[in-house]
Design a protein around this motif. Structure first.
Motif: not given
Length: 477
Positions: A276, A280, A364, A381
């Motif tokens: 993440r 991400g 994501l 995000g």
């Protein structure tokens, strides 16, 4: 040059997907261990193109590992890879090697799409062409699940203890995910084999971390200048490397801990933080950076607005979704930004942007789902996801075509071009359930956020969208 007797190295590991990341990461760890135990040499398998085989065979599979940080460059020859087989032309030899009792681990870096699964559910995709082929022709498998099942079946028939299956890909709970996919494939073929795999085969989860850009011709020239030797396929990486794994092995393992591997009972907290935050954040910078005209991640992060966006995404959105037991996420964020900014790596935004339909759920969408469940904002995000939608339309902000590399690229481009206005485009993308699943695709807050961001990206451009936020603007959602 190599601190062990290479001719004495024997195969103990078969690695599926012998690409740049594997050669800069796992192979380097194994190389450190061969002085103490030469029985863990690696036989690589190329599942798609034979490029690695053709490049490395003339140099006895030796290659240069180049570590770069700022102006400092270090070169090291890696000898852990003792052979490469191309599964398309030598699948029988590959299966014999996987069945050999000396092979105690079969590891994988085949990227998310190599698992032939639905990223939103983690289930095997029975409609995948390679899976359809392998179920009809189990003796000549093309896919990683098919190869693993056939090799495990042959070992069971021969009375050979199963190997451990060691996934090193960025999948959530990659060991458990791989076990579920392989067992599901086996059940389609033989329920008894599926039970055998479920009870007798170890699938430890791992977390791997090292940034490895694609090798360029300039890299090859630099290796010649640094070492005086030509290398057809060196690998270039950063000084940082990390490997965390669960200590569960069927047929023994190397002494990983002596090479710096962290052996743990549960890898999940480390994995979620890395997926993440690092992955991400990388994807966010890749899509927005590419659209804004940045070729490299380091150039993208050098822009204060983009750096602030990535930092705020990790600090303000990701951290609240992380499980306990991950150390200091704030310090990890600072370290990631420093790594992203390393100008020596020249990691292309285009390279990171590949295969987004396979990567988004892990990198994501998990963060976004958790935040929606907690009633928390999803602005940053959602901007990254909207940037992906803009990117896969296939036309950049100057009107030039984008070379979109994705298993769903044609479908995604058709959705983008048929959509017209941002709302219709978003609604079309959300119908791609293998990416967004059912719950997230129907969430009105997520939809509204995507529409607002996509409208800004289409009409103002990525750079202006990001910079307006840095100047005190607000997100569309």
């Amino acid at each position: 040059m190599i601190p062990y007797d290479r001719p004495s190295v024997t195969p103990g590991i078969v690695h599926l997907g012998v690409g740049a990341f594997h050669r800069a990461h796992m192979a380097a760890y194994i190389d450190d261990l061969l002085s103490g135990d030469p029985s863990w040499g690696i036989v690589g398998a190329s599942l798609r193109r034979p490029d690695t085989l053709r490049a490395l065979a003339p140099q006895d599979f030796l290659y240069t590992l180049v570590t770069r940080s700022g102006s400092e460059t270090k070169c090291r020859v890696i000898g852990a890879l003792i052979g490469v087989l191309h599964s398309g032309s030598r699948h029988r030899e590959l299966l014999r090697t996987m069945t050999d009792p000396r092979t105690r681990i079969v590891s994988l870096t085949i990227t998310e799409k190599g698992y032939c699964h639905d990223p939103a559910t983690g289930r095997l995709s029975l409609a995948h062409p390679a899976i359809v082929h392998d179920l009809a022709t189990p003796d000549a498998p093309l896919s990683a699940p098919g190869l693993l099942c056939r090799a495990l079946e042959l070992r069971r028939t021969a009375g050979v203890i199963p190997f451990t299956v060691l996934s090193c890909d960025n999948l959530p709970e990659n060991g458990r995910t791989t076990a579920a996919i392989v067992t599901e494939f086996a059940a389609q073929h033989d329920e008894e084999l599926a039970r055998h795999i479920n009870t007798e085969v170890a699938f430890p989860s791992t977390m791997v971390d090292r940034i490895v850009p694609a090798t360029t011709d300039e890299d090859r020239m630099n290796v010649v200048e640094e070492t005086g030797r030509y290398d057809a396929w060196p690998v270039v990486t950063e000084p940082f490397t990390q490997w965390v794994m669960e200590d569960r092995f069927t047929a023994g393992r190397p002494k990983f801990e002596t090479a710096g591997v962290e052996l743990v009972a549960d890898v999940r907290p480390y994995e979620i933080m890395k997926l993440r935050m690092l992955n991400g954040g990388h994807s966010m910078l890749a899509y927005l950076g590419y659209l804004a005209g940045f070729e490299f991640v380091s150039d993208t992060v050098a822009d204060p607005a983009f750096r602030d966006l990535a930092r705020d995404f990790m600090n303000a959105e990701v951290m609240e979704t992380l499980p306990s037991g991950t150390g200091d996420p704030g310090a990890y964020c600072d370290m990631l930004l420093e790594r992203f900014a390393n100008p020596a790596l020249r990691h292309r935004t285009w390279q990171i942007a590949m295969d987004g339909s396979q990567k988004l759920p892990q990198r994501l969408l998990g963060t976004i789902q958790d935040r929606l469940r907690l009633g928390l904002p999803i602005s940053r995000g959602a901007l990254a996801v909207a940037a992906w939608m803009r990117y896969v339309s296939g036309i950049d902000e100057t009107g030039r075509e984008i070379d979109v590399r994705d298993p769903l690229s044609r479908r995604l481009r058709a959705i983008a071009r048929a959509g017209g206005d941002p709302a219709n485009m978003v609604d079309g993308f959300l119908q791609v359930r293998e990416v967004f699943g059912e719950t997230l695709a129907r969430d009105p807050e997520f939809r509204a956020a995507l529409i607002g961001h996509l409208e800004s990206l289409l009409h103002r451009g990525a750079a202006q969208t990001v910079r307006s936020l840095a100047q005190g603007g607000t997100f569309a959602c």
